[in-house]
Design an enzyme around this catalytic site. Structure first.
Site, PDB file in Angstrom:
ATOM      1  N   ILE A   1     -19.290  13.788  -3.690  1.00 23.83           N
ATOM      2  CA  ILE A   1     -18.846  15.045  -3.090  1.00 23.83           C
ATOM      3  C   ILE A   1     -18.385  15.993  -4.202  1.00 23.83           C
ATOM      4  CG2 ILE A   1     -17.273  16.126  -1.450  1.00 23.83           C
ATOM      5  CD1 ILE A   1     -19.248  14.186  -0.148  1.00 23.83           C
TER       6      ILE A   1
ATOM      7  N   ALA B   1     -12.612  -1.994  -5.079  1.00 28.34           N
ATOM      8  CA  ALA B   1     -11.937  -3.041  -4.304  1.00 28.34           C
ATOM      9  C   ALA B   1     -11.038  -2.451  -3.221  1.00 28.34           C
ATOM     10  CB  ALA B   1     -11.122  -3.931  -5.238  1.00 28.34           C
TER      11      ALA B   1
ATOM     12  N   TYR C   1     -10.817   0.810  -7.779  1.00 26.99           N
ATOM     13  CA  TYR C   1     -11.209   1.789  -6.772  1.00 26.99           C
ATOM     14  C   TYR C   1     -12.179   1.165  -5.777  1.00 26.99           C
ATOM     15  CZ  TYR C   1     -12.872   6.272  -4.871  1.00 26.99           C
ATOM     16  OH  TYR C   1     -13.198   7.319  -4.041  1.00 26.99           O
TER      17      TYR C   1
ATOM     18  N   LYS D   1     -11.228   0.536  -1.786  1.00 24.17           N
ATOM     19  CA  LYS D   1     -11.993   1.231  -0.759  1.00 24.17           C
ATOM     20  C   LYS D   1     -12.688   0.248   0.179  1.00 24.17           C
ATOM     21  CE  LYS D   1     -10.864   5.398  -1.817  1.00 24.17           C
ATOM     22  NZ  LYS D   1     -10.039   6.200  -0.880  1.00 24.17           N
TER      23      LYS D   1
ATOM     24  N   SER E   1     -15.104   5.144   0.455  1.00 26.40           N
ATOM     25  CA  SER E   1     -16.063   5.640  -0.523  1.00 26.40           C
ATOM     26  C   SER E   1     -17.264   4.713  -0.527  1.00 26.40           C
ATOM     27  CB  SER E   1     -15.434   5.671  -1.926  1.00 26.40           C
ATOM     28  OG  SER E   1     -16.433   5.826  -2.929  1.00 26.40           O
TER      29      SER E   1
ATOM     30  N   VAL F   1       3.226   8.999  -0.638  1.00 24.44           N
ATOM     31  CA  VAL F   1       2.801   8.112   0.451  1.00 24.44           C
ATOM     32  C   VAL F   1       2.696   6.656   0.023  1.00 24.44           C
ATOM     33  CG1 VAL F   1       1.666   9.896   1.800  1.00 24.44           C
ATOM     34  CG2 VAL F   1       0.372   8.697   0.014  1.00 24.44           C
TER      35      VAL F   1
ATOM     36  N   ASN G   1      -2.541  11.414  -9.821  1.00 25.45           N
ATOM     37  CA  ASN G   1      -3.176  10.983 -11.073  1.00 25.45           C
ATOM     38  C   ASN G   1      -3.857   9.630 -10.965  1.00 25.45           C
ATOM     39  OD1 ASN G   1      -2.434  13.273 -12.591  1.00 25.45           O
ATOM     40  ND2 ASN G   1      -0.417  12.419 -12.964  1.00 25.45           N
TER      41      ASN G   1
END
Length: 282
Positions: free
Chosen positions: A210, A179, A177, A181, A163, A79, A111
């Site tokens: 989670i 930034a 991550y 999100k 998140s 994607v 990954n």
């Protein structure tokens, strides 16, 4: 563990739902966020079209959905590649005729779909770029191809996954991550306004900690492989005393896709057991 009697939204029956990232790593008896979302939509009587970078993993989810009587088709797709996203959307329409719901779930088998550790000073540029592609560019690419279709239909619902790392520092260095999100949240808000009069709603689910099959990989990255120690640490961080489960995320996505949320757009639904609003130490 999923609820014994999950909420059912009759208006969703027969709807076509496109879900990315339906495969999962780790314990095959658990559910990843994408797989759980497919399961909950299938219980509503929806027609599911799913994809993952890892086709055998997606096919495993497909078998689980079929075992519960669900209708699901899966293909392999990256994607982060516009040609593959275009082919994914076209395949969904060819199979089912339309797309009523899009759920953008980052693909864990890439990954880089989960968080990668690093500060701005320590994170290598290729890792930064890969996080941007998987967590943010993928959302843009899916919307790029699905929004015109939903506009032509006069209806549709898109639910993105962010998140709580977008809202606060959660104790580990994961700058890319966090930034990406945060960007997903603003992307959702702005696009929701652009399409508010076109019959298309966009919202974002913001999970906290989670308990997914990826817990082992997270333990390797951040806790030296101590899975049980990481679980205890994560549970202790949640005011309710325990991490959420993938179905908690899935139930929220399903609600936002339904007519029960017909007057909700451009919003973030935080699913975190109270973490973001907690100001207590610990």
């Amino acid at each position: 563990m999923a609820l014994q009697d999950p909420p059912i939204y009759p208006d969703l029956k027969g709807k076509v739902v496109l879900i990315t990232g339906v495969g999962q790593q780790g314990d095959p008896n658990m559910w990843g966020n994408g797989a759980a979302t497919a399961s909950v939509f299938a219980l509503q009587g929806c027609k599911i079209f799913g994809c993952d970078l890892n086709l055998p993993s997606a096919e495993s989810t497909q078998r689980r959905i079929a075992a519960q009587g669900g209708d699901m088709t899966v293909i392999q797709a990256d994607v982060t590649k516009i040609d593959q996203v275009k082919a994914l959307v076209e395949a969904t329409v060819q199979k089912y005729g339309r797309i009523d719901v899009l759920t953008n779930t980052p693909p864990p088998d890439s990954n880089v779909g989960m968080s990668q550790p690093g500060t701005p000073a320590s994170m290598p540029e290729p890792v930064w770029d890969a996080q941007m592609d998987v967590n943010l560019k993928s959302v843009y690419l899916l919307c790029h191809h699905v929004l015109p279709l939903m506009e032509s239909q006069g209806s549709g619902a898109i639910i993105n996954i962010a998140s709580i790392a977008a809202l606060r520092y959660i104790g580990k260095p994961q700058i890319a991550y966090s930034a990406t999100k945060a960007a997903v949240i603003q992307f959702t808000k702005a696009t929701a306004i652009m399409y508010a009069k076109k019959g298309v709603r966009l919202n974002v689910v913001v999970p906290g900690l989670i308990h997914t099959p990826l817990i082992g990989s997270l333990a390797d990255k951040y806790e030296g492989g101590d899975v049980e120690g990481l679980i205890r640490k994560r549970d202790a961080s949640v005011p309710q005393g325990k991490m959420g489960e993938s179905h908690d995320v899935a139930y929220s996505v399903c609600f936002l896709a339904s007519q029960a949320a017909r007057h909700i757009t451009g919003q973030k639904l935080v699913v975190d057991g109270g973490m973001v609003v907690n100001s207590a130490p610990g």
